[in-house]
Design a protein around this motif. Sequence first.
Motif, PDB file in Angstrom:
ATOM      1  N   GLY B   9       0.820  -1.218   0.000  1.00 15.21           N
ATOM      2  CA  GLY B   9       0.000   0.000   0.000  1.00 15.21           C
ATOM      3  C   GLY B   9       0.848   1.260   0.000  1.00 15.21           C
ATOM      4  N   GLY B  11      -0.227   4.536   0.348  1.00  8.98           N
ATOM      5  CA  GLY B  11      -0.850   5.744   0.889  1.00  8.98           C
ATOM      6  C   GLY B  11       0.204   6.509   1.683  1.00  8.98           C
ATOM      7  N   GLU B  32       1.518  -1.188  -4.771  1.00 13.11           N
ATOM      8  CA  GLU B  32       0.299  -0.371  -4.691  1.00 13.11           C
ATOM      9  C   GLU B  32      -0.721  -0.849  -5.714  1.00 13.11           C
ATOM     10  OE1 GLU B  32      -1.279   2.135  -2.920  1.00 13.11           O
ATOM     11  OE2 GLU B  32      -2.782   1.889  -4.496  1.00 13.11           O
ATOM     12  N   LYS B  33      -1.942  -1.055  -5.251  1.00 13.20           N
ATOM     13  CA  LYS B  33      -2.940  -1.648  -6.170  1.00 13.20           C
ATOM     14  C   LYS B  33      -3.466  -0.657  -7.201  1.00 13.20           C
ATOM     15  CE  LYS B  33      -7.219  -1.472  -3.568  1.00 13.20           C
ATOM     16  NZ  LYS B  33      -8.147  -2.146  -2.705  1.00 13.20           N
ATOM     17  N   SER B  34      -3.501   0.633  -6.877  1.00 13.06           N
ATOM     18  CA  SER B  34      -4.017   1.584  -7.865  1.00 13.06           C
ATOM     19  C   SER B  34      -2.880   2.034  -8.775  1.00 13.06           C
ATOM     20  CB  SER B  34      -4.651   2.782  -7.167  1.00 13.06           C
ATOM     21  OG  SER B  34      -3.638   3.632  -6.682  1.00 13.06           O
ATOM     22  N   GLY B  39      -2.789   7.138  -2.044  1.00 11.18           N
ATOM     23  CA  GLY B  39      -4.001   6.632  -1.377  1.00 11.18           C
ATOM     24  C   GLY B  39      -5.131   7.639  -1.434  1.00 11.18           C
ATOM     25  N   TRP B  44      -8.836  14.042  -1.814  1.00 10.01           N
ATOM     26  CA  TRP B  44      -9.202  15.145  -0.920  1.00 10.01           C
ATOM     27  C   TRP B  44      -8.741  16.469  -1.519  1.00 10.01           C
ATOM     28  CZ3 TRP B  44     -11.862  11.493   0.306  1.00 10.01           C
ATOM     29  CH2 TRP B  44     -11.615  10.488   1.225  1.00 10.01           C
ATOM     30  N   GLY B 104      -4.348   0.562   4.441  1.00  8.46           N
ATOM     31  CA  GLY B 104      -5.347   1.604   4.706  1.00  8.46           C
ATOM     32  C   GLY B 104      -6.763   1.146   4.971  1.00  8.46           C
ATOM     33  N   VAL B 128     -17.221  12.333   0.364  1.00 13.48           N
ATOM     34  CA  VAL B 128     -16.209  12.053  -0.660  1.00 13.48           C
ATOM     35  C   VAL B 128     -16.621  12.699  -1.984  1.00 13.48           C
ATOM     36  CG1 VAL B 128     -15.078  10.196  -1.952  1.00 13.48           C
ATOM     37  CG2 VAL B 128     -15.517   9.926   0.497  1.00 13.48           C
ATOM     38  N   VAL B 171     -12.290  10.903  12.192  1.00 13.43           N
ATOM     39  CA  VAL B 171     -11.986  12.077  11.351  1.00 13.43           C
ATOM     40  C   VAL B 171     -13.223  12.756  10.771  1.00 13.43           C
ATOM     41  CG1 VAL B 171      -9.722  11.194  10.705  1.00 13.43           C
ATOM     42  CG2 VAL B 171     -11.679  10.720   9.238  1.00 13.43           C
ATOM     43  N   ALA B 175     -13.967  16.611   9.668  1.00 12.59           N
ATOM     44  CA  ALA B 175     -14.146  16.765   8.220  1.00 12.59           C
ATOM     45  C   ALA B 175     -15.499  17.430   7.934  1.00 12.59           C
ATOM     46  CB  ALA B 175     -14.042  15.410   7.510  1.00 12.59           C
ATOM     47  N   MET B 263     -14.924   5.573   8.076  1.00 11.62           N
ATOM     48  CA  MET B 263     -13.855   4.697   7.603  1.00 11.62           C
ATOM     49  C   MET B 263     -14.229   3.249   7.910  1.00 11.62           C
ATOM     50  SD  MET B 263     -10.454   6.525   8.967  1.00 11.62           S
ATOM     51  CE  MET B 263      -9.520   7.677   8.025  1.00 11.62           C
ATOM     52  N   SER B 268      -8.787  -5.897   1.911  1.00  9.16           N
ATOM     53  CA  SER B 268      -7.833  -7.014   1.921  1.00  9.16           C
ATOM     54  C   SER B 268      -7.652  -7.636   3.306  1.00  9.16           C
ATOM     55  CB  SER B 268      -6.466  -6.533   1.426  1.00  9.16           C
ATOM     56  OG  SER B 268      -6.572  -5.991   0.140  1.00  9.16           O
ATOM     57  N   PHE B 272      -5.732 -11.166   4.473  1.00  7.66           N
ATOM     58  CA  PHE B 272      -4.493 -11.108   5.276  1.00  7.66           C
ATOM     59  C   PHE B 272      -4.664 -11.905   6.575  1.00  7.66           C
ATOM     60  CE2 PHE B 272      -3.425  -6.621   3.429  1.00  7.66           C
ATOM     61  CZ  PHE B 272      -3.058  -7.209   2.218  1.00  7.66           C
ATOM     62  N   LYS B 313      -7.458   6.825  11.601  1.00 10.42           N
ATOM     63  CA  LYS B 313      -6.426   7.789  12.047  1.00 10.42           C
ATOM     64  C   LYS B 313      -6.411   8.965  11.093  1.00 10.42           C
ATOM     65  CE  LYS B 313      -3.556   4.177  13.872  1.00 10.42           C
ATOM     66  NZ  LYS B 313      -3.598   2.906  13.190  1.00 10.42           N
ATOM     67  N   SER B 318      -0.970   8.632  10.842  1.00  6.24           N
ATOM     68  CA  SER B 318      -0.608   7.580   9.885  1.00  6.24           C
ATOM     69  C   SER B 318       0.860   7.709   9.501  1.00  6.24           C
ATOM     70  CB  SER B 318      -1.477   7.676   8.631  1.00  6.24           C
ATOM     71  OG  SER B 318      -2.835   7.596   8.986  1.00  6.24           O
TER      72      SER B 318
HETATM   73  C1  FAD Z   1     -13.766  12.131   3.884  1.00  8.75           C
HETATM   74  C2  FAD Z   1     -12.404  12.072   4.540  1.00  8.75           C
HETATM   75  C3  FAD Z   1     -11.621  13.222   4.612  1.00  8.75           C
HETATM   76  C4  FAD Z   1     -10.383  13.211   5.253  1.00  8.75           C
HETATM   77  N1  FAD Z   1      -9.697  14.381   5.364  1.00  8.75           N
HETATM   78  C5  FAD Z   1      -8.560  14.396   6.123  1.00  8.75           C
HETATM   79  C6  FAD Z   1      -7.903  15.654   6.407  1.00  8.75           C
HETATM   80  O1  FAD Z   1      -8.336  16.705   5.924  1.00  8.75           O
HETATM   81  N2  FAD Z   1      -6.814  15.641   7.249  1.00  8.75           N
HETATM   82  C7  FAD Z   1      -6.334  14.476   7.822  1.00  8.75           C
HETATM   83  O2  FAD Z   1      -5.379  14.524   8.602  1.00  8.75           O
HETATM   84  N3  FAD Z   1      -6.932  13.271   7.529  1.00  8.75           N
HETATM   85  C8  FAD Z   1      -8.015  13.214   6.709  1.00  8.75           C
HETATM   86  N4  FAD Z   1      -8.645  12.015   6.471  1.00  8.75           N
HETATM   87  C9  FAD Z   1      -7.972  10.777   6.922  1.00  8.75           C
HETATM   88  C10 FAD Z   1      -6.912  10.336   5.872  1.00  8.75           C
HETATM   89  O3  FAD Z   1      -7.562  10.090   4.645  1.00  8.75           O
HETATM   90  C11 FAD Z   1      -6.176   9.102   6.354  1.00  8.75           C
HETATM   91  O4  FAD Z   1      -5.524   9.391   7.578  1.00  8.75           O
HETATM   92  C12 FAD Z   1      -5.096   8.612   5.379  1.00  8.75           C
HETATM   93  O5  FAD Z   1      -5.631   8.435   4.090  1.00  8.75           O
HETATM   94  C13 FAD Z   1      -4.514   7.298   5.870  1.00  8.75           C
HETATM   95  O6  FAD Z   1      -3.475   6.884   5.038  1.00  8.75           O
HETATM   96  P1  FAD Z   1      -3.120   5.342   4.853  1.00  8.75           P
HETATM   97  O7  FAD Z   1      -1.849   5.303   4.093  1.00  8.75           O
HETATM   98  O8  FAD Z   1      -3.179   4.641   6.147  1.00  8.75           O
HETATM   99  O9  FAD Z   1      -4.329   4.700   4.000  1.00  8.75           O
HETATM  100  P2  FAD Z   1      -4.907   4.986   2.524  1.00  8.75           P
HETATM  101  O10 FAD Z   1      -4.922   6.430   2.219  1.00  8.75           O
HETATM  102  O11 FAD Z   1      -6.195   4.227   2.488  1.00  8.75           O
HETATM  103  O12 FAD Z   1      -3.869   4.275   1.550  1.00  8.75           O
HETATM  104  C14 FAD Z   1      -3.784   2.861   1.465  1.00  8.75           C
HETATM  105  C15 FAD Z   1      -3.212   2.466   0.115  1.00  8.75           C
HETATM  106  O13 FAD Z   1      -3.064   1.042   0.078  1.00  8.75           O
HETATM  107  C16 FAD Z   1      -3.521   0.558  -1.183  1.00  8.75           C
HETATM  108  N5  FAD Z   1      -3.928  -0.845  -1.003  1.00  8.75           N
HETATM  109  C17 FAD Z   1      -4.990  -1.298  -0.297  1.00  8.75           C
HETATM  110  N6  FAD Z   1      -5.040  -2.661  -0.338  1.00  8.75           N
HETATM  111  C18 FAD Z   1      -3.983  -3.052  -1.097  1.00  8.75           C
HETATM  112  C19 FAD Z   1      -3.508  -4.341  -1.504  1.00  8.75           C
HETATM  113  N7  FAD Z   1      -4.125  -5.449  -1.143  1.00  8.75           N
HETATM  114  N8  FAD Z   1      -2.414  -4.376  -2.289  1.00  8.75           N
HETATM  115  C20 FAD Z   1      -1.770  -3.224  -2.695  1.00  8.75           C
HETATM  116  N9  FAD Z   1      -2.168  -2.011  -2.310  1.00  8.75           N
HETATM  117  C21 FAD Z   1      -3.268  -1.905  -1.531  1.00  8.75           C
HETATM  118  C22 FAD Z   1      -4.657   1.494  -1.554  1.00  8.75           C
HETATM  119  O14 FAD Z   1      -4.887   1.496  -2.958  1.00  8.75           O
HETATM  120  C23 FAD Z   1      -4.122   2.845  -1.054  1.00  8.75           C
HETATM  121  O15 FAD Z   1      -3.376   3.531  -2.025  1.00  8.75           O
HETATM  122  C24 FAD Z   1      -9.889  11.997   5.818  1.00  8.75           C
HETATM  123  C25 FAD Z   1     -10.650  10.828   5.719  1.00  8.75           C
HETATM  124  C26 FAD Z   1     -11.899  10.857   5.106  1.00  8.75           C
HETATM  125  C27 FAD Z   1     -12.715   9.601   5.047  1.00  8.75           C
END
Ligand code: FAD
Lengths: 109, 335
Positions: B9, B11, B32-34, B39, B44, B104, B128, B171, B175, B263, B268, B272, B313, B318
Amino acid sequence: MSWGYTINRARDIDMDRNDMTISKLILEKIPSLQGCIACGACVATCSTGALTKYSLRKVHTLVRRGEYSGLLDELNKCMLCGKCQLVCPRGINTRAVISLIKRELGDHR
Amino acid sequence: MNKEVIIIGGGVAGMQCAISLAEMGVKPTIIEKSDKLGGKLNDWYKLFPTFTSASEVLNPLKDMINELGVDVKLSSEVTKLEPKSVTLADGTTMSADAIVICSGFEVFDARLKEEYGYKIYDNVITSVDLERMFCEGSVQNLDKNSPSRIAILHCVGSRDEKVCQTHCSRVCCVAGVKQAIELKELYPKSEIFNFYMDIRMFGCGYEELYKEAQIKHNIHFVRGRISEAAQTIDSKIQIKSEDTLIGRPLKMTVDLLVLMVGMSAGKSNNSFATTDGINLNTSGFISPKNIFTECVSSDVDSIFYAGTVTAPKNIGESITEGVAAAHKVAKFIKL
Ligand SMILES: Cc1cc2nc3c(=O)[nH]c(=O)nc-3n(C[C@H](O)[C@H](O)[C@H](O)COP(=O)(O)OP(=O)(O)OC[C@H]3O[C@@H](n4cnc5c(N)ncnc54)[C@H](O)[C@@H]3O)c2cc1C
Ligand code: SF4
């Protein structure tokens, strides 16, 4: 001839019909009231509230929804001791709020 | 130094973990899957609590990834996890000395709360969708010159046992406050009502943002959960709720209803969790070894976590976990 039946008024707060003029005016004059987080500290400390159903939190929330009926009588229970003002975590001048609502709803006229 | 570390992942958590490892001399691979890194932040517009644009956070991370020469494998989904290897959707298996799961969360699917009419009524959208509309510069059905009424409903798909989401997504409260302010700034004549059960402003600067929404923007906060939405003959939305502070039912017609989707656990996680030592909590997020002292470790020595795969988170948390996981990995592979 009375059959003992009446038509019940709908209980809902009808935000499509309520007149918000006084409500808006009050908030314009004391914008800090907008910061109320409804924690209830004012009600908890209120001597009047200990003995009656009087609740400042409820009264000013009713004002904010444009529901004014009966509020003047409620507010007249307040002794203006000011304890609520001491406890308010958002620093709202509650006594000023009470006086203003009373004035806008037609008291002191 | 030829130890292999795989990061699942890309993100913010995965990117930061890769950067920290690369800075320590390890060459990690991000899978990364996308088709791009970043992420959810790719979707946003501006971030709470500072209204910083999401690209201002993403771009420096992407630059570091490039500068440090981190291996990135895009459009590749990990479908199977073993303590020392991962298998991709195309069947390839890659082995590693350590694996960091940074996959994520998923955005809650608002269609499951059918009573709100998402994808049934035109003027019911999610937070979203609203971020996308902000990126595009205008919001559907709202006109800058005429007053409009907007309702924002908190906790959609959070704290709701009916849809198996017992957790608080954390969050969405802030938000929702952020989006209310953005809407008010874009449509100054609009009246905005946030319907909430509790307002949870857990982060630095969040409570201040809430107060700003109240005092500066006169956003109205109504404590009550909307029970249902219905479309009126002129395509507006009529909502019903209880004003719990007054103790009476409330109804109102709005031009737009925005659902603050929570959230949900990553898709996955179930696959896992077929690996021994990887366990899920009641809402489907992965449970770390110990939520106080080992929050980026699993019960498998070679597998670590960072970011929202273990719980809702914000971005800062994160990213911090990305650094922490890198540190644990370095110690494990005896760097
Ligand atoms: C509506 C909304 C608004 C938000 N706004 C804010 C903000 O303004 N400020 C703030 O601090 N936080 C905000 N957040 C929270 C923020 O989005 C998260 O904290 C952040 O995205 C977490 O990052 P991450 O890397 O853990 O996960 P993600 O952003 O979910 O990234 C995970 C990545 O893993 C990849 N992945 C998943 N499964 C697999 C797999 N099996 N194989 C390969 N790749 C995979 C996905 O494609 C993705 O790219 C918001 C959340 C929401 C819902
Ligand atoms: S952050 Fe707020 S809106 Fe989101 S689930 Fe928690 S209480 Fe509900």
